[in-house]
Design a protein around this motif. Structure first.
Motif, PDB file in Angstrom:
ATOM      1  N   UNK A  83      -4.608 -10.415 -10.450  1.00 59.40           N
ATOM      2  CA  UNK A  83      -4.351 -11.539  -9.551  1.00 59.40           C
ATOM      3  C   UNK A  83      -2.911 -11.502  -9.044  1.00 59.40           C
ATOM      4  N   UNK A  84      -1.971 -11.170  -9.923  1.00 58.60           N
ATOM      5  CA  UNK A  84      -0.565 -11.068  -9.513  1.00 58.60           C
ATOM      6  C   UNK A  84      -0.369  -9.946  -8.498  1.00 58.60           C
ATOM      7  N   UNK A  85      -1.025  -8.810  -8.731  1.00 58.46           N
ATOM      8  CA  UNK A  85      -0.920  -7.683  -7.794  1.00 58.46           C
ATOM      9  C   UNK A  85      -1.460  -8.076  -6.433  1.00 58.46           C
ATOM     10  N   UNK A  86      -2.553  -8.818  -6.426  1.00 57.47           N
ATOM     11  CA  UNK A  86      -3.131  -9.220  -5.142  1.00 57.47           C
ATOM     12  C   UNK A  86      -2.190 -10.140  -4.375  1.00 57.47           C
TER      13      UNK A  86
ATOM     14  N   UNK B 288       0.609  -0.683   7.858  1.00 54.11           N
ATOM     15  CA  UNK B 288      -0.180  -1.823   7.377  1.00 54.11           C
ATOM     16  C   UNK B 288      -1.580  -1.400   6.908  1.00 54.11           C
ATOM     17  N   UNK B 289      -2.076  -0.257   7.432  1.00 51.38           N
ATOM     18  CA  UNK B 289      -3.407   0.174   7.004  1.00 51.38           C
ATOM     19  C   UNK B 289      -3.428   0.569   5.531  1.00 51.38           C
ATOM     20  N   UNK B 290      -2.289   1.063   5.019  1.00 52.96           N
ATOM     21  CA  UNK B 290      -2.224   1.402   3.598  1.00 52.96           C
ATOM     22  C   UNK B 290      -2.228   0.136   2.741  1.00 52.96           C
ATOM     23  N   UNK B 291      -1.576  -0.893   3.231  1.00 55.39           N
ATOM     24  CA  UNK B 291      -1.592  -2.161   2.505  1.00 55.39           C
ATOM     25  C   UNK B 291      -2.999  -2.759   2.514  1.00 55.39           C
TER      26      UNK B 291
ATOM     27  N   UNK C 293      -8.884  -2.199  -2.579  1.00 51.56           N
ATOM     28  CA  UNK C 293      -9.055  -1.632  -3.919  1.00 51.56           C
ATOM     29  C   UNK C 293      -8.772  -2.675  -4.995  1.00 51.56           C
ATOM     30  N   UNK C 294      -7.802  -3.525  -4.774  1.00 46.91           N
ATOM     31  CA  UNK C 294      -7.518  -4.579  -5.747  1.00 46.91           C
ATOM     32  C   UNK C 294      -8.689  -5.554  -5.815  1.00 46.91           C
ATOM     33  N   UNK C 295      -9.246  -5.910  -4.656  1.00 46.47           N
ATOM     34  CA  UNK C 295     -10.413  -6.782  -4.652  1.00 46.47           C
ATOM     35  C   UNK C 295     -11.589  -6.135  -5.381  1.00 46.47           C
TER      36      UNK C 295
END
Length: 437
Positions: A206-209, A224-227, A233-235
Motif C-alpha cells: 500500500x505504501x509503494x502504491x 510516465x509509461x514506466x510509472x 504491477x503493484x496493483x
C-alpha cells in the motif's frame, strides 16, 4: 435257562461276525483282482510318483518362502495393512497398522472381530462394501482412537486416514491404510505461513502504491509509461495478496463469510456480463442464456457475483473471436427424498482444457497450458486480468463449496471448449412460483 440263552446269543453273534469277514474278504478279492495282472506296471509307476511328490514338496516350500517374503515386505511397509476373514475377524496386520489403529493389544492367533479392536464404523462399512461389490474401494475419514483411560483420549489427536480395500478369496478382504495427517498438518502450516506473509505484505505494498501515484502525477512522457507499468504491477501484487487472504478465510471458516438472501440467478449472470461487456465486445464475443427466466436461490449475492465474474472472465479470455459463450441453467430433481438443485453450465468455444490440466484446474497457483490462451501481452494488465494469479478458480471452488454445492471442469463434446458445471442447492422458487425449501 439263562445260560442256554447266553450261549444261543453268543452263537448267533459269532456266526454274524464270520459272515461279515467272509463278505469283506470277497469284496477285497474283487477289488484287487484287476491289479494282480498289472503288478509290473505299478512297479514302474512308483519312481515317477516319488518324483512328483518331491516336486510338490519343493513347490510347497517355495510358496511358503514367498509368503514369508511378502509378509516381511508388508511388515516394514510405510503404509498400514490388515486382513480380515469372511466374518470380519482380524487375521493379520503389520506394524504400521498396529500404530495407526492402536492394535497393540491384539496378538497373532487371536480370533476377535475387527470392530471390537478398532472402533471405526467407516472402516467396517468399507470392508463390507468391498465384499459385496467384489471391487476395490477407497475412503478417507477422520479416525478417533479409542482408549479406556479418559485422560488419554483427550491427549490423542485424531488422524486423517485414507484406506484402499481389495477383495480376496474365500470372502477375505485386505485393506491398505495411509496416515494423511502429517501431510494435512504440513499443508496447514504452509497456509498459515503464507497467510502471515500476506498480512505483512499488505502494508508495504500500500505504501509503494502511494509513492507510485505521487510519481505518476510528476512524470512526463515518455517516462510516465514506466510509472504506469509499475502501478499496474503493484496493483497485481495487491490483488494477489488479497486473493490469497480471501481464499484462506474461506477454507478456514467458509460459512461465517456468507450473508444469504434471495438471489435471482438470471439477473445476476446478466449483471456480471454487463461488467465484462467491454472485453467481450473487443473480440466480438456474445453470451447465450437458456433456462428458467425467473429462478431464485438462497445464497450470498456478492459471493455468487464473484463466482460468475471469474468463470465468465475466463471464458472470454479463452474463447475464439466471434463466438458465443453458452450459459445453460436447469433444475435437477433430487434423489432419495433430497431437495432439487440448480445446475448451471458455462461453455465456451476455445481450445478447452488439456487432459493433464483437468485434475488440477481448481488448485491454487496452478497455471494451465498457456498455448490455449489467446490473450495478448497488452491485455494481461487489463482490469480483468486479475484471475491470472492462479487463484481465481480456487476461490470459485471454495465459494461454491461454502454454499453446499459442487463444481466440475470438463471439455464440451460439441464445442470442444471448456465446460464448467456448477451445482447449487437452496432453490427458493422458479418461474412457476413453486417453493422448494
Amino acid at each position: 435257562m439263562l445260560i442256554l440263552g447266553f450261549l444261543l446269543g453268543l452263537a448267533v453273534g459269532v456266526s454274524f461276525w464270520v459272515w461279515q469277514q467272509f463278505q469283506l474278504n470277497r469284496y477285497l478279492g474283487q477289488v484287487l483282482r484287476p491289479l494282480s495282472g498289472h503288478s509290473s506296471d505299478l512297479a514302474l509307476l512308483i519312481p515317477g510318483l516319488r518324483h512328483e511328490i518331491r516336486l510338490v514338496k519343493q513347490q510347497r516350500q517355495q510358496l511358503q518362502q514367498l509368503l514369508k517374503t511378502y509378509q516381511d515386505l508388508l511388515q516394514f511397509a510405510p503404509v498400514g495393512y490388515l486382513q480380515v476373514d469372511e466374518e470380519n475377524q482380524l487375521l493379520w496386520c503389520n506394524e504400521q497398522a498396529r500404530k495407526m489403529l492402536d492394535l497393540q493389544r491384539w496378538q497373532p492367533g487371536q480370533v476377535r472381530l475387527l470392530l471390537e479392536l478398532v472402533r471405526s464404523y467407516e472402516l467396517d462399512r468399507l470392508i463390507e462394501k468391498t465384499r459385496d461389490r467384489q471391487k476395490p474401494q477407497s475412503k478417507e475419514w477422520v479416525f478417533h482412537p479409542s482408549y479406556e483411560n479418559a485422560a488419554a483420549i483427550s491427549e490423542v489427536k485424531p488422524l486423517m486416514l485414507q484406506a484402499t480395500s481389495l477383495p480376496l478369496d474365500k470372502g477375505q478382504v485386505g485393506v491398505f491404510i495411509e496416515n494423511r495427517q502429517p501431510l494435512l498438518d504440513m499443508n496447514l502450516a504452509r497456509d498459515r505461513a503464507f497467510s502471515d506473509l500476506a498480512h505483512e505484505l499488505r502494508t508495504p505494498l500500500t505504501s509503494i502504491r502511494l509513492v507510485v501515484e505521487t510519481l505518476q502525477d510528476r512524470m512526463q512522457p515518455p517516462l510516465d509509461r514506466w510509472v504506469n507499468r509499475l502501478l499496474q504491477e503493484v496493483d497485481r501484487l495487491i490483488h494477489l495478496v488479497q486473493s490469497w487472504l480471501e481464499l484462506t478465510q474461506l477454507e478456514t471458516n467458509p460459512t461465517i463469510q456468507l450473508h444469504r438472501q434471495r438471489v435471482e440467478v438470471r439477473s445476476l449472470i446478466l449483471s456480471v456480463w454487463e461488467s465484462l461487456t467491454p472485453l467481450a465486445h473487443r473480440h466480438q464475443i456474445e453470451i447465450g442464456y437458456s433456462g428458467p427466466e425467473n429462478i431464485w436461490i438462497n445464497a450470498d449475492e456478492s459471493r455468487m457475483y464473484q463466482v460468475f465474474l471469474n468463470l465468465l472472465d475466463n471464458s472470454i479470455k479463452y474463447s475464439l473471436p466471434s463466438t458465443t459463450i453458452l450459459v445453460e441453467a436447469k433444475i435437477v430433481p433430487g434423489q432419495n427424498n433430497q431437495q432439487p438443485t440448480l445446475e448451471i453450465d458455462i461453455i465456451d468455444s476455445g481450445m478447452g482444457f488439456s487432459q493433464a490440466d483437468l485434475p488440477h484446474v481448481f488448485e491454487r497457483f496452478y497455471r494451465g497450458d498457456q498455448a490455449r490462451s489467446r490473450v495478448t501481452p497488452s491485455e494481461t494488465h487489463s482490469a480483468t486480468a486479475t484471475v491470472g494469479s492462479g487463484l481465481g478458480l480456487a476461490i470459485v471452488q471454495q465459494i461454491v463449496l461454502a454454499h453446499g454445492g459442487s463444481i466440475k471442469a470438463m471439455n464440451h463434446p460439441e464445442t470442444g471448449g471448456a465446460w464448467l458445471q456448477v451445482e447449487l442447492p437452496g432453490i427458493v422458487a422458479n418461474s412457476d412460483s413453486q417453493d422448494y425449501i
